[in-house]
Design an enzyme around this catalytic site. Structure first.
Site, short mmCIF file in Angstrom:
data_model
loop_
_atom_site.label_atom_id
_atom_site.label_comp_id
_atom_site.label_asym_id
_atom_site.label_seq_id
_atom_site.Cartn_x
_atom_site.Cartn_y
_atom_site.Cartn_z
N ARG A 1 7.45 -74.86 -106.05
CA ARG A 1 6.30 -74.10 -105.56
C ARG A 1 6.57 -72.59 -105.59
O ARG A 1 5.69 -71.80 -105.92
CB ARG A 1 5.93 -74.55 -104.14
CG ARG A 1 4.65 -73.91 -103.62
CD ARG A 1 4.17 -74.50 -102.32
NE ARG A 1 5.07 -74.20 -101.22
CZ ARG A 1 4.92 -74.67 -99.98
NH1 ARG A 1 3.92 -75.46 -99.67
NH2 ARG A 1 5.78 -74.35 -99.03
N ARG B 1 5.15 -52.57 -113.13
CA ARG B 1 6.08 -52.24 -114.24
C ARG B 1 7.15 -51.26 -113.79
O ARG B 1 8.19 -51.13 -114.42
CB ARG B 1 5.30 -51.64 -115.43
CG ARG B 1 4.40 -52.64 -116.11
CD ARG B 1 3.53 -51.96 -117.12
NE ARG B 1 2.71 -50.91 -116.50
CZ ARG B 1 1.79 -50.19 -117.12
NH1 ARG B 1 1.55 -50.39 -118.40
NH2 ARG B 1 1.09 -49.27 -116.48
N LYS C 1 1.90 -68.85 -102.37
CA LYS C 1 2.56 -68.53 -101.10
C LYS C 1 3.13 -67.12 -101.23
O LYS C 1 4.31 -66.93 -101.52
CB LYS C 1 3.64 -69.57 -100.79
CG LYS C 1 4.05 -69.58 -99.34
CD LYS C 1 4.75 -70.87 -98.98
CE LYS C 1 5.43 -70.83 -97.62
NZ LYS C 1 4.52 -70.68 -96.48
N GLU D 1 -7.60 -74.88 -93.70
CA GLU D 1 -6.28 -75.20 -93.14
C GLU D 1 -6.11 -74.37 -91.87
O GLU D 1 -7.04 -73.70 -91.44
CB GLU D 1 -5.18 -74.88 -94.14
CG GLU D 1 -5.13 -73.42 -94.56
CD GLU D 1 -3.98 -73.08 -95.52
OE1 GLU D 1 -3.01 -73.84 -95.57
OE2 GLU D 1 -4.08 -72.04 -96.18
N1 PMP Z 1 -0.56 -73.51 -94.85
C1 PMP Z 1 -0.02 -72.30 -94.71
C2 PMP Z 1 -0.90 -71.12 -94.74
C3 PMP Z 1 1.37 -72.15 -94.56
O1 PMP Z 1 1.91 -70.94 -94.43
C4 PMP Z 1 2.17 -73.31 -94.52
C5 PMP Z 1 3.67 -73.20 -94.38
N2 PMP Z 1 4.04 -72.68 -93.14
C6 PMP Z 1 1.55 -74.57 -94.63
C7 PMP Z 1 0.18 -74.63 -94.81
C8 PMP Z 1 2.35 -75.83 -94.60
O2 PMP Z 1 3.10 -75.94 -95.79
P1 PMP Z 1 4.51 -76.68 -95.84
O3 PMP Z 1 4.25 -78.07 -95.41
O4 PMP Z 1 4.92 -76.58 -97.26
O5 PMP Z 1 5.42 -75.96 -94.92
#
Ligand code: PMP
Length: 288
Positions: A50, A103, A149, A182
């Site tokens: 990832r 750059r 991320k 989320e």
């Molecule tokens: N959503 C967000 C915005 C996150 O930052 C994270 C990780 N802290 C997650 C979901 C959960 O991802 P993971 O299970 O890979 O930690």
């Protein structure tokens, strides 16, 4: 404490980053949060994959192979003699000038921090979490895809401030069409009419490694599982709600915006999955 910084292990007090680093100046970089359980690194390959996908998405070329990056993580863990740790792995665009131009940043900065885990208090897992709906919307995927991320967490931090303002720890973020995306640092699942449901990541969520692990577990346990678009009404009327994340693992939610979820206690599906997840973390990982 030793920090891995650009190929060397240095003391915490000497682990300095330039004020011209674009990770700091512009949030131009990517990161991972990884967890170890009793000297097993949970889903290391998936986290590294990832990280490199996120880097690709922002056209950042990481000057280490994935194998070398995994070795660097292990080297840092060993140097700090940590058996149960939280790992923060960061790659920034590197040192440049005061303009945006990537750059001007020839060498990415890489650092790895390994630390003791700061968990939610135990009672949150026993009694369940109270959360709220954030007023801040999730970033539009066409503008800054939440699947990356990146070091740009301001969108999540604004929503976290909503949570704190309401006296809670987490907040649900909706996308611009008011679909549930989320939480600020966790993915969300609901249990409704005997089905386990989570929103598709295309709605505007990070493809969580814990989310993936839970989906695989649910399928193994023959739980009916679906990715579905959810509105807040679906969540309010769910029998169970829980969140997933590397730090939080699986955490039950019992109240949202002052509305009780189910009977106000962590539900059977949540507890079953938590149990299975804990078993998984004991056996599934890279040993160091
Ligand atoms: N959503 C967000 C915005 C996150 O930052 C994270 C990780 N802290 C997650 C979901 C959960 O991802 P993971 O299970 O890979 O930690």
């Amino acid at each position: 404490m030793k920090i891995y910084l650009n190929g060397k292990l240095v003391d915490k007090d000497k682990a300095h980053i330039s004020v011209f680093d674009h990770g700091l100046l512009y949030g131009d970089g990517v990161f991972e949060g990884i967890r170890t359980y009793d000297s097993l690194i949970f889903r290391l390959k998936e986290h590294i994959d990832r990280l490199y996908r996120s880097a690709d998405a922002i056209q950042l070329k990481i000057p280490l192979t994935k194998t070398a990056m995994m070795e660097a993580v292990i080297e840092t863990l060993k140097a700090n003699k940590l058996e149960d740790a939280y790992i923060r792995l960061v790659v920034t665009r590197g040192v440049g000038d005061l303009g945006l131009d990537p750059r001007k940043c020839p060498v990415p900065t890489i650092f790895i921090i390994t630390h003791k885990i700061a968990l939610y208090p135990k009672e949150f897992y026993q009694k369940g979490l109270e959360i709220v709906t954030a007023t801040t919307k999730r970033n539009l995927a066409q503008a800054l895809d939440p699947r990356i991320k990146s070091l740009n967490y301001l969108n999540n931090i604004l929503a976290k401030l909503d949570a704190i303002e309401s006296g809670t720890e987490e907040a649900i973020m909706l996308n611009y069409q008011d679909y549930v995306a989320e939480c600020t640092g966790d993915n969300i699942f609901i249990v409704k009419d005997g089905e386990l449901i989570t929103p598709p990541v295309e709605v505007g969520a990070l493809e969580g490694i814990t989310r993936d692990a839970v989906i695989i577990l649910a399928k193994k346990l023959d739980m009916p599982f679906y990715e579905k678009m959810l509105k807040m009404d679906d969540v309010y009327s769910a029998k169970e709600v829980f969140l997933t994340g590397t730090a939080a693992e699986i955490i039950p939610v019992v109240k949202i915006d002052a509305r009780k979820i189910g009977d106000g206690k962590p539900g059977a599906v949540t507890l079953r999955l938590t149990d299975e997840f804990r078993k998984l973390t004991k056996v599934d990982g890279v040993k160091y």
